[in-house]
Design a protein around this motif. Structure first.
Motif, PDB file in Angstrom:
ATOM      1  N   ALA A 176       0.817  -1.227   0.000  1.00 41.79           N
ATOM      2  CA  ALA A 176       0.000   0.000   0.000  1.00 41.79           C
ATOM      3  C   ALA A 176       0.850   1.276   0.000  1.00 41.79           C
ATOM      4  O   ALA A 176       0.441   2.284   0.540  1.00 41.79           O
ATOM      5  CB  ALA A 176      -0.976   0.002   1.173  1.00 41.79           C
ATOM      6  N   ARG A 177       2.044   1.216  -0.577  1.00 46.09           N
ATOM      7  CA  ARG A 177       2.945   2.365  -0.633  1.00 46.09           C
ATOM      8  C   ARG A 177       3.170   3.013   0.736  1.00 46.09           C
ATOM      9  O   ARG A 177       3.444   4.198   0.860  1.00 46.09           O
ATOM     10  CB  ARG A 177       2.453   3.425  -1.615  1.00 46.09           C
ATOM     11  CG  ARG A 177       2.508   3.044  -3.066  1.00 46.09           C
ATOM     12  CD  ARG A 177       3.968   2.969  -3.540  1.00 46.09           C
ATOM     13  NE  ARG A 177       4.057   2.871  -4.989  1.00 46.09           N
ATOM     14  CZ  ARG A 177       4.131   1.729  -5.647  1.00 46.09           C
ATOM     15  NH1 ARG A 177       4.103   0.595  -5.011  1.00 46.09           N
ATOM     16  NH2 ARG A 177       4.241   1.722  -6.961  1.00 46.09           N
ATOM     17  N   THR A 178       3.027   2.202   1.785  1.00 47.66           N
ATOM     18  CA  THR A 178       3.272   2.676   3.139  1.00 47.66           C
ATOM     19  C   THR A 178       4.372   1.862   3.809  1.00 47.66           C
ATOM     20  O   THR A 178       5.157   2.387   4.588  1.00 47.66           O
ATOM     21  CB  THR A 178       1.986   2.597   3.980  1.00 47.66           C
ATOM     22  OG1 THR A 178       0.972   3.340   3.325  1.00 47.66           O
ATOM     23  CG2 THR A 178       2.182   3.145   5.367  1.00 47.66           C
ATOM     24  N   PHE A 179       4.432   0.565   3.506  1.00 46.54           N
ATOM     25  CA  PHE A 179       5.440  -0.331   4.084  1.00 46.54           C
ATOM     26  C   PHE A 179       6.138  -1.086   2.963  1.00 46.54           C
ATOM     27  O   PHE A 179       5.609  -1.199   1.852  1.00 46.54           O
ATOM     28  CB  PHE A 179       4.789  -1.325   5.052  1.00 46.54           C
ATOM     29  CG  PHE A 179       4.114  -0.655   6.210  1.00 46.54           C
ATOM     30  CD1 PHE A 179       4.843  -0.208   7.299  1.00 46.54           C
ATOM     31  CD2 PHE A 179       2.743  -0.456   6.204  1.00 46.54           C
ATOM     32  CE1 PHE A 179       4.221   0.424   8.355  1.00 46.54           C
ATOM     33  CE2 PHE A 179       2.115   0.164   7.256  1.00 46.54           C
ATOM     34  CZ  PHE A 179       2.853   0.610   8.333  1.00 46.54           C
ATOM     35  N   GLU A 231      33.833 -13.590  12.623  1.00 46.30           N
ATOM     36  CA  GLU A 231      34.198 -14.019  11.273  1.00 46.30           C
ATOM     37  C   GLU A 231      33.912 -12.949  10.235  1.00 46.30           C
ATOM     38  O   GLU A 231      34.223 -13.105   9.073  1.00 46.30           O
ATOM     39  CB  GLU A 231      33.434 -15.295  10.896  1.00 46.30           C
ATOM     40  CG  GLU A 231      33.812 -16.496  11.724  1.00 46.30           C
ATOM     41  CD  GLU A 231      33.050 -17.741  11.298  1.00 46.30           C
ATOM     42  OE1 GLU A 231      32.624 -17.811  10.131  1.00 46.30           O
ATOM     43  OE2 GLU A 231      32.886 -18.638  12.129  1.00 46.30           O
ATOM     44  N   SER A 232      33.303 -11.864  10.656  1.00 50.07           N
ATOM     45  CA  SER A 232      32.891 -10.819   9.736  1.00 50.07           C
ATOM     46  C   SER A 232      33.648  -9.527   9.999  1.00 50.07           C
ATOM     47  O   SER A 232      34.060  -9.263  11.131  1.00 50.07           O
ATOM     48  CB  SER A 232      31.385 -10.566   9.895  1.00 50.07           C
ATOM     49  OG  SER A 232      30.974  -9.480   9.103  1.00 50.07           O
ATOM     50  N   VAL A 233      33.805  -8.713   8.974  1.00 58.01           N
ATOM     51  CA  VAL A 233      34.399  -7.401   9.171  1.00 58.01           C
ATOM     52  C   VAL A 233      33.390  -6.445   9.797  1.00 58.01           C
ATOM     53  O   VAL A 233      33.763  -5.396  10.312  1.00 58.01           O
ATOM     54  CB  VAL A 233      34.928  -6.798   7.850  1.00 58.01           C
ATOM     55  CG1 VAL A 233      36.054  -7.632   7.294  1.00 58.01           C
ATOM     56  CG2 VAL A 233      33.829  -6.600   6.853  1.00 58.01           C
ATOM     57  N   PHE A 234      32.108  -6.802   9.758  1.00 52.04           N
ATOM     58  CA  PHE A 234      31.052  -5.972  10.331  1.00 52.04           C
ATOM     59  C   PHE A 234      30.883  -6.293  11.811  1.00 52.04           C
ATOM     60  O   PHE A 234      30.980  -7.448  12.219  1.00 52.04           O
ATOM     61  CB  PHE A 234      29.730  -6.192   9.603  1.00 52.04           C
ATOM     62  CG  PHE A 234      29.821  -5.909   8.125  1.00 52.04           C
ATOM     63  CD1 PHE A 234      29.957  -4.613   7.665  1.00 52.04           C
ATOM     64  CD2 PHE A 234      29.801  -6.939   7.210  1.00 52.04           C
ATOM     65  CE1 PHE A 234      30.057  -4.342   6.316  1.00 52.04           C
ATOM     66  CE2 PHE A 234      29.893  -6.685   5.856  1.00 52.04           C
ATOM     67  CZ  PHE A 234      30.023  -5.391   5.400  1.00 52.04           C
ATOM     68  N   SER A 235      30.605  -5.285  12.618  1.00 50.15           N
ATOM     69  CA  SER A 235      30.477  -5.480  14.060  1.00 50.15           C
ATOM     70  C   SER A 235      29.143  -6.108  14.443  1.00 50.15           C
ATOM     71  O   SER A 235      29.001  -6.624  15.540  1.00 50.15           O
ATOM     72  CB  SER A 235      30.659  -4.148  14.798  1.00 50.15           C
ATOM     73  OG  SER A 235      29.683  -3.223  14.364  1.00 50.15           O
ATOM     74  N   SER A 236      28.158  -6.057  13.545  1.00 50.65           N
ATOM     75  CA  SER A 236      26.840  -6.596  13.842  1.00 50.65           C
ATOM     76  C   SER A 236      26.157  -6.984  12.535  1.00 50.65           C
ATOM     77  O   SER A 236      26.506  -6.478  11.469  1.00 50.65           O
ATOM     78  CB  SER A 236      26.003  -5.538  14.571  1.00 50.65           C
ATOM     79  OG  SER A 236      24.657  -5.911  14.654  1.00 50.65           O
ATOM     80  N   GLY A 237      25.151  -7.832  12.631  1.00 50.95           N
ATOM     81  CA  GLY A 237      24.362  -8.189  11.457  1.00 50.95           C
ATOM     82  C   GLY A 237      23.216  -7.229  11.235  1.00 50.95           C
ATOM     83  O   GLY A 237      22.614  -7.198  10.157  1.00 50.95           O
ATOM     84  N   PHE A 238      22.891  -6.418  12.223  1.00 49.79           N
ATOM     85  CA  PHE A 238      21.770  -5.484  12.153  1.00 49.79           C
ATOM     86  C   PHE A 238      22.198  -4.190  11.466  1.00 49.79           C
ATOM     87  O   PHE A 238      23.241  -3.626  11.787  1.00 49.79           O
ATOM     88  CB  PHE A 238      21.266  -5.183  13.569  1.00 49.79           C
ATOM     89  CG  PHE A 238      20.213  -4.124  13.619  1.00 49.79           C
ATOM     90  CD1 PHE A 238      18.916  -4.396  13.208  1.00 49.79           C
ATOM     91  CD2 PHE A 238      20.511  -2.856  14.057  1.00 49.79           C
ATOM     92  CE1 PHE A 238      17.934  -3.410  13.256  1.00 49.79           C
ATOM     93  CE2 PHE A 238      19.543  -1.858  14.115  1.00 49.79           C
ATOM     94  CZ  PHE A 238      18.247  -2.147  13.697  1.00 49.79           C
ATOM     95  N   VAL A 239      21.373  -3.697  10.530  1.00 50.95           N
ATOM     96  CA  VAL A 239      21.688  -2.464   9.806  1.00 50.95           C
ATOM     97  C   VAL A 239      20.437  -1.595   9.708  1.00 50.95           C
ATOM     98  O   VAL A 239      19.479  -1.977   9.035  1.00 50.95           O
ATOM     99  CB  VAL A 239      22.193  -2.768   8.378  1.00 50.95           C
ATOM    100  CG1 VAL A 239      22.487  -1.487   7.622  1.00 50.95           C
ATOM    101  CG2 VAL A 239      23.396  -3.663   8.397  1.00 50.95           C
ATOM    102  N   PRO A 240      20.410  -0.444  10.378  1.00 51.21           N
ATOM    103  CA  PRO A 240      19.304   0.492  10.156  1.00 51.21           C
ATOM    104  C   PRO A 240      19.510   1.181   8.802  1.00 51.21           C
ATOM    105  O   PRO A 240      20.636   1.314   8.338  1.00 51.21           O
ATOM    106  CB  PRO A 240      19.432   1.492  11.310  1.00 51.21           C
ATOM    107  CG  PRO A 240      20.873   1.407  11.697  1.00 51.21           C
ATOM    108  CD  PRO A 240      21.347   0.022  11.383  1.00 51.21           C
ATOM    109  N   GLY A 243      12.748  -4.756   6.267  1.00 52.85           N
ATOM    110  CA  GLY A 243      11.656  -3.952   5.749  1.00 52.85           C
ATOM    111  C   GLY A 243      11.573  -2.645   6.501  1.00 52.85           C
ATOM    112  O   GLY A 243      12.462  -2.286   7.259  1.00 52.85           O
ATOM    113  N   GLY A 244      10.448  -1.944   6.266  1.00 57.66           N
ATOM    114  CA  GLY A 244      10.299  -0.678   6.940  1.00 57.66           C
ATOM    115  C   GLY A 244       9.099   0.109   6.484  1.00 57.66           C
ATOM    116  O   GLY A 244       8.177  -0.425   5.854  1.00 57.66           O
ATOM    117  N   ILE A 283      12.433   4.302   5.567  1.00 59.59           N
ATOM    118  CA  ILE A 283      13.091   4.144   6.863  1.00 59.59           C
ATOM    119  C   ILE A 283      12.869   2.701   7.288  1.00 59.59           C
ATOM    120  O   ILE A 283      11.725   2.249   7.354  1.00 59.59           O
ATOM    121  CB  ILE A 283      12.494   5.092   7.914  1.00 59.59           C
ATOM    122  CG1 ILE A 283      12.626   6.537   7.450  1.00 59.59           C
ATOM    123  CG2 ILE A 283      13.157   4.886   9.268  1.00 59.59           C
ATOM    124  CD1 ILE A 283      11.844   7.514   8.278  1.00 59.59           C
ATOM    125  N   GLY A 284      13.947   1.980   7.544  1.00 60.27           N
ATOM    126  CA  GLY A 284      13.774   0.573   7.878  1.00 60.27           C
ATOM    127  C   GLY A 284      14.957  -0.024   8.587  1.00 60.27           C
ATOM    128  O   GLY A 284      15.872   0.677   9.036  1.00 60.27           O
TER     129      GLY A 284
END
Length: 175
Positions: free
Chosen positions: A96-99, A158-167, A132-133, A146-147
């Protein structure tokens, strides 16, 4: 310098998106979409980060979009510097062009230099982001997204990233 960069960034962003909203047509018959996001950060130890993530998509249906997403990031501090380049496909489903629900795969090419231990590395890493968002209309065919995403390939130590979560915050024109 910090006092100059932030207002300049806001003025450029505002003028770009106001021109997009004014020039957009009510009936969008073009199926191509364009967008992305830019970011920067400051921190302790002279930390500075600048990143850009352009994207080009194609509306397969009114609610389903596929395309290619790129990303580039420069980071620098007193202790290290790095450059990261990523590229890969994405798929977005709009409600619905909202999410939106999103999936994107990125293959990263990483160049890292540790200034303290005089160590250099070139690495590759894969990421599969699912999330999503919320979408907010900012013009006739323009939206701010925004998501949050999570890298399901991420593994601690094992990753160069400090976390798997990305805003995420981005813009898309052409929906």
């Amino acid at each position: 310098m910090k006092k100059l960069i932030i207002p300049l960034f806001l003025m450029i962003s505002g003028s770009i998106f106001s021109q997009v909203a004014i020039g957009a047509s009510p009936e969008n018959t073009n199926r191509w979409t364009f967008g992305g996001g830019i970011g920067f950060g400051f921190g302790s130890n002279s930390y500075f980060n600048l990143s850009a993530a352009p994207r080009v998509g194609y509306r397969l249906t009114d609610d389903l979009e596929g395309g290619v997403l790129g990303s580039i990031s420069w980071q620098k501090s007193n202790a290290y510097s790095s450059t990261m380049l990523g590229v890969g496909p994405f798929l977005n489903y709009y409600i619905a062009r909202t999410f939106f629900i999103s999936a994107n795969y990125q293959h990263y090419f990483i160049n890292y230099k540790d200034k303290i231990y005089d160590f250099k590395a070139n690495e590759n890493e894969d990421a599969l982001y699912l999330g999503g968002g919320y979408m907010q209309r900012i013009g006739t065919n323009s939206y701010m997204q925004i998501g949050a995403m999570y890298n399901v390939f991420w593994k601690e130590n094992e990753s160069v990233f400090s976390s798997g979560f990305v805003p995420s915050v981005g813009f898309v024109v052409g929906l």
